[in-house]
Design a protein around this motif. Sequence first.
Motif, mmCIF file in Angstrom:
data_model
loop_
_atom_site.group_PDB
_atom_site.id
_atom_site.type_symbol
_atom_site.label_atom_id
_atom_site.label_comp_id
_atom_site.label_asym_id
_atom_site.label_seq_id
_atom_site.Cartn_x
_atom_site.Cartn_y
_atom_site.Cartn_z
ATOM 1 N N PRO A 4 -93.066 29.079 51.203
ATOM 2 C CA PRO A 4 -92.456 30.217 50.503
ATOM 3 C C PRO A 4 -92.045 31.362 51.424
ATOM 4 C CG PRO A 4 -94.829 30.210 50.190
ATOM 5 C CD PRO A 4 -94.510 28.937 50.905
ATOM 6 N N ASP A 5 -92.509 31.337 52.680
ATOM 7 C CA ASP A 5 -92.237 32.467 53.576
ATOM 8 C C ASP A 5 -91.042 32.243 54.498
ATOM 9 O OD1 ASP A 5 -94.419 33.869 52.535
ATOM 10 O OD2 ASP A 5 -95.803 32.855 53.921
ATOM 11 N N HIS A 6 -90.392 31.091 54.410
ATOM 12 C CA HIS A 6 -89.208 30.869 55.223
ATOM 13 C C HIS A 6 -88.255 29.937 54.485
ATOM 14 C CE1 HIS A 6 -92.128 27.716 56.547
ATOM 15 N NE2 HIS A 6 -91.056 26.937 56.478
ATOM 16 N N ALA A 54 -91.302 38.582 75.315
ATOM 17 C CA ALA A 54 -92.701 38.733 75.670
ATOM 18 C C ALA A 54 -93.611 38.654 74.457
ATOM 19 C CB ALA A 54 -92.916 40.068 76.383
ATOM 20 N N ARG A 55 -93.109 39.078 73.291
ATOM 21 C CA ARG A 55 -93.926 38.975 72.096
ATOM 22 C C ARG A 55 -93.118 38.249 71.022
ATOM 23 N NH1 ARG A 55 -92.449 42.619 68.232
ATOM 24 N NH2 ARG A 55 -91.046 44.303 68.835
ATOM 25 N N ARG A 56 -93.810 37.589 70.110
ATOM 26 C CA ARG A 56 -93.114 36.856 69.062
ATOM 27 C C ARG A 56 -93.058 37.693 67.797
ATOM 28 N NH1 ARG A 56 -95.665 32.192 71.062
ATOM 29 N NH2 ARG A 56 -94.173 30.613 71.719
ATOM 30 N N SER A 57 -91.929 37.550 67.096
ATOM 31 C CA SER A 57 -91.841 38.157 65.777
ATOM 32 C C SER A 57 -92.711 37.359 64.824
ATOM 33 C CB SER A 57 -90.398 38.131 65.301
ATOM 34 O OG SER A 57 -89.992 36.792 65.085
ATOM 35 N N ARG A 58 -92.901 37.903 63.628
ATOM 36 C CA ARG A 58 -93.693 37.214 62.627
ATOM 37 C C ARG A 58 -93.075 35.856 62.287
ATOM 38 N NH1 ARG A 58 -93.801 37.200 56.968
ATOM 39 N NH2 ARG A 58 -95.855 36.786 56.079
ATOM 40 N N SER A 59 -91.719 35.837 62.209
ATOM 41 C CA SER A 59 -91.045 34.574 61.920
ATOM 42 C C SER A 59 -91.283 33.563 63.032
ATOM 43 C CB SER A 59 -89.546 34.808 61.720
ATOM 44 O OG SER A 59 -89.325 35.590 60.573
ATOM 45 N N GLY A 60 -91.276 34.034 64.282
ATOM 46 C CA GLY A 60 -91.537 33.139 65.389
ATOM 47 C C GLY A 60 -92.927 32.544 65.306
ATOM 48 N N ARG A 61 -93.880 33.351 64.913
ATOM 49 C CA ARG A 61 -95.245 32.865 64.767
ATOM 50 C C ARG A 61 -95.342 31.835 63.661
ATOM 51 N NH1 ARG A 61 -98.621 31.733 68.044
ATOM 52 N NH2 ARG A 61 -98.828 29.845 66.845
ATOM 53 N N GLU A 62 -94.591 32.065 62.560
ATOM 54 C CA GLU A 62 -94.604 31.103 61.468
ATOM 55 C C GLU A 62 -94.051 29.753 61.932
ATOM 56 O OE1 GLU A 62 -92.311 33.099 58.580
ATOM 57 O OE2 GLU A 62 -93.912 34.438 57.949
ATOM 58 N N GLY A 76 -77.104 33.402 55.209
ATOM 59 C CA GLY A 76 -78.336 34.083 55.561
ATOM 60 C C GLY A 76 -78.970 33.520 56.814
ATOM 61 N N SER A 77 -80.204 33.916 57.004
ATOM 62 C CA SER A 77 -80.932 33.556 58.213
ATOM 63 C C SER A 77 -81.965 32.495 57.890
ATOM 64 C CB SER A 77 -81.614 34.798 58.801
ATOM 65 O OG SER A 77 -82.292 34.482 59.983
ATOM 66 N N LEU A 78 -81.609 31.233 58.138
ATOM 67 C CA LEU A 78 -82.522 30.126 57.884
ATOM 68 C C LEU A 78 -83.431 29.919 59.092
ATOM 69 C CD1 LEU A 78 -79.983 27.623 56.277
ATOM 70 C CD2 LEU A 78 -81.315 29.419 55.184
ATOM 71 N N ASP A 79 -84.545 29.242 58.858
ATOM 72 C CA ASP A 79 -85.558 29.105 59.900
ATOM 73 C C ASP A 79 -85.774 27.661 60.359
ATOM 74 O OD1 ASP A 79 -86.612 31.986 59.795
ATOM 75 O OD2 ASP A 79 -86.806 31.350 57.709
ATOM 76 N N VAL A 80 -85.620 26.712 59.444
ATOM 77 C CA VAL A 80 -85.923 25.311 59.745
ATOM 78 C C VAL A 80 -84.753 24.446 59.300
ATOM 79 C CG1 VAL A 80 -87.458 23.358 59.275
ATOM 80 C CG2 VAL A 80 -88.415 25.663 59.494
ATOM 81 N N ALA A 81 -84.302 23.548 60.192
ATOM 82 C CA ALA A 81 -83.260 22.575 59.853
ATOM 83 C C ALA A 81 -83.813 21.170 60.041
ATOM 84 C CB ALA A 81 -82.029 22.768 60.734
#
Length: 831
Positions: free
Chosen positions: A316-318, A21-29, A391-396
């Motif tokens: 720099p944030d992901h 229902a809500r997005r985390s900060r990473s999801g918003r990024e 680790g936890s990567l965000d973009v591939a």
Amino acid sequence: MPNKNRTGEGLLEPSLESGGARRSRSGREIEDVVEALQADPELRDSFSHWRRLPARPVQLEPFPSDLDSRLVDVLKRQGYEGLYGHQARAIRAALDGQDVLITTPTASGKTLAYTLPVMQRLLETNGRARSLWLFPTKALSQDQSKVFNARIEELGEDWHSYTYDGDTPPSVRRTLRERGQVILTNPWMLHQGILPNHSKWADLFANLSHVVIDEVHTLSGVFGSNVAGVLRRLRRIANHYGADPKFLLSSATLRDAQMHGALLAGREVTLIDEDASPSGERILGVYNPPMVNPVAGLRKNALEEARRIALTLVGPDHQSIFFCNRRTGVEVLTRYLKECAGRMGLDASEVRGYRGGYLPGLRREIENDLREGRVKVVVTTNALELGIDIGSLDVAVLVGYPGSQASFWQRIGRVGRRGKSSLGVMIARSDPIDQYLCAHPEYLFDAPRERLGVDPDNPVILSEQIKCAAFELPFRSEVDPQSGVEVVRDFGPSPHVVDILDYFTEESGFLLKSKNTWYFTQDAYPAGDVSLSGNEPDNVVIFDVESGNAIGEVDREGSITAVHQGAIYQVEGETWKVEKFDYENRRAYARKVDSDYFTDAHTEVEVRVLRFEEHQRRGLVDAPEEDFSIWHGEVHVTTLATLYKKIRFYTRENVGAEDIHLPPEELDTDSFVLTVSNESLARLLEGEDLLADRGATWHALGGLLKRVAPLFLRCKSADLGVSAQLASGHFHRPALFLFDRHHGGIGLVRLFFDAWDEVFRAAIDVLRHCECSYGCPACVGPPEESGPEGKRAVEILLEHFLTGERPLPVADLGPEDPTPNEEQDLGSDGR
């Protein structure tokens, strides 16, 4: 339920668990990045497809009732309220004594599914049980060792678990042999280190309860076929010591998974393939570089577009990971991204390359910096495709299709591994497969289509594995009561085991047969000379001319195009020029230079027919020369590296070419052959200028089929070779050879023979969706290679092959059935 457990698997963030229902900060990024891509006027129109895979809620099941309460207590302390459905089903099957194959996506908790049955058996036997865990890379086995040791510590047991590889100290090796409950290793160490020395590991084999094999989708081709033979040797030795271990296998999703698992395990396996793990939202985009010449069908280079897209994707944030399909691509893109790091808000040191050939210390350093967040961008080959914890990567970003759906999802699965939203982008190359996927993105999301080529009974592979097995234990035969034939029953179903053993006894002389038993008589260590990958086991090492230090290594086959004299060898964007290549001693010597170009080598191929096994032809038996035929048989292939081009960075301008002077590589292998009569070819291509360029057309058809084949075979385009002969010396008419580039062949051509019409249909689809007018690298190649009308001519041929009367099977290739050139069709006795 808590936000996460101590191992990072099995639990999820509350927002996703409750439906997102809500997005985390990473999801918003990630949403911001996607919006920026879709808003950029220079990028948005090149995205041919977007797809959102919604967050998936968790499906939990209770802990199996027969799971030891001590294990359940540990799991509950770690925050588990239950298990994912697929974990629970796999564990129940394993506890019931079944061989299990679990095929679910990356980060779905497969590790726990095979860890708990092993720990249960250890508890039941007070630590006497032993297990052997196999991983495709040393890095992955070391990573899994840390996870398992943490669970041992939590349980409070005095068990020993450690990796066994070339870096393991001698003192630790002794401890593992004597009382190591869990040995984590790789197929090469099992093949060359453990099995030949099984007497030193007697306690392991006598108490072996489980064999765990991770990432079994990587076990295909020559490597997979050899590993299947190694596992036959493992079962044989375990049985000798009185054990019958169960197999616990895990894999990415693949076609015919149950059959693949049975080939490896040597018996039927229970398949678990329904994923019940949670997943954050995945946003996937397919990017087709803009056309720069619509008539020629030329698009911007994929590496250049990756650099351009990185300016929007990277920040720099992901953390972001870029996958390239070639080592050269890794080095070129790493250099590009380091040079523009400041524009992305990064320091150049936060951009790293990573690939096979880097020395182990450098790879461990990069992996650790990724986990700690000190690296924001990593550019890699398939070396980071597997389940190493980075680790936890965000973009591939995938620079080109990796060659299979399994690899595609493995790479995309490296991001969003903690339940967060993630972004995956595939940048298409000017390649028929990539362009096919741009026109048919549903292929990426449907059930796997590739057929896996695994053939442990291939005569070459089987002979090598029997040689290794004979050194380890004598072979014994018995007479089959039904057929009255002498058979060996403990090395797979092949009827040729006895024949191979007799050959080694009578011709090679390193076996001695006494009654019904074959004994190894030599002091040789055969496993040391048998490479699981099918190449010679000694890689070529590259040395710095000035310091004498090793800077990398490359396999022997690849060395003729990678480290020939004058080649540019790259490490993390740095360029080295090869000054000397000692081919015989497998050493190359390079000097660090500031080069503005890289090199690309070319080869020539000659194919000679040895014999045929299968044949289909169109038309009546009394008119065998009419129209076209397809064949499957054995050929001899000679490959010679001829010259290399110097390609300028960024502009890709050809700034020169020089000859390569190296001996040829030779192999005997399997081939698919397409032949067509001269009359049919002339009739199909009559009129205008089509017939004048029929040689170029024939070559273009071969190149297109080779590059489309990986859509249906679990292989890379490089695994198949092609030779297009307009006037074949064997057939006396046009012949197109697509051959397996592995000695003896490993079943790829057999699969191609069965699926030829699917491949041909995909090829014609590529042509019809390609936007060029006359031919381009995305279909048949540029007009200067395929001819001015090459695209239309290839389409005419494909349409005829697909819509004409289907070929009739020919059951007998004997003397009464004419062959095109009988004096050359001699088989193995007349080479």
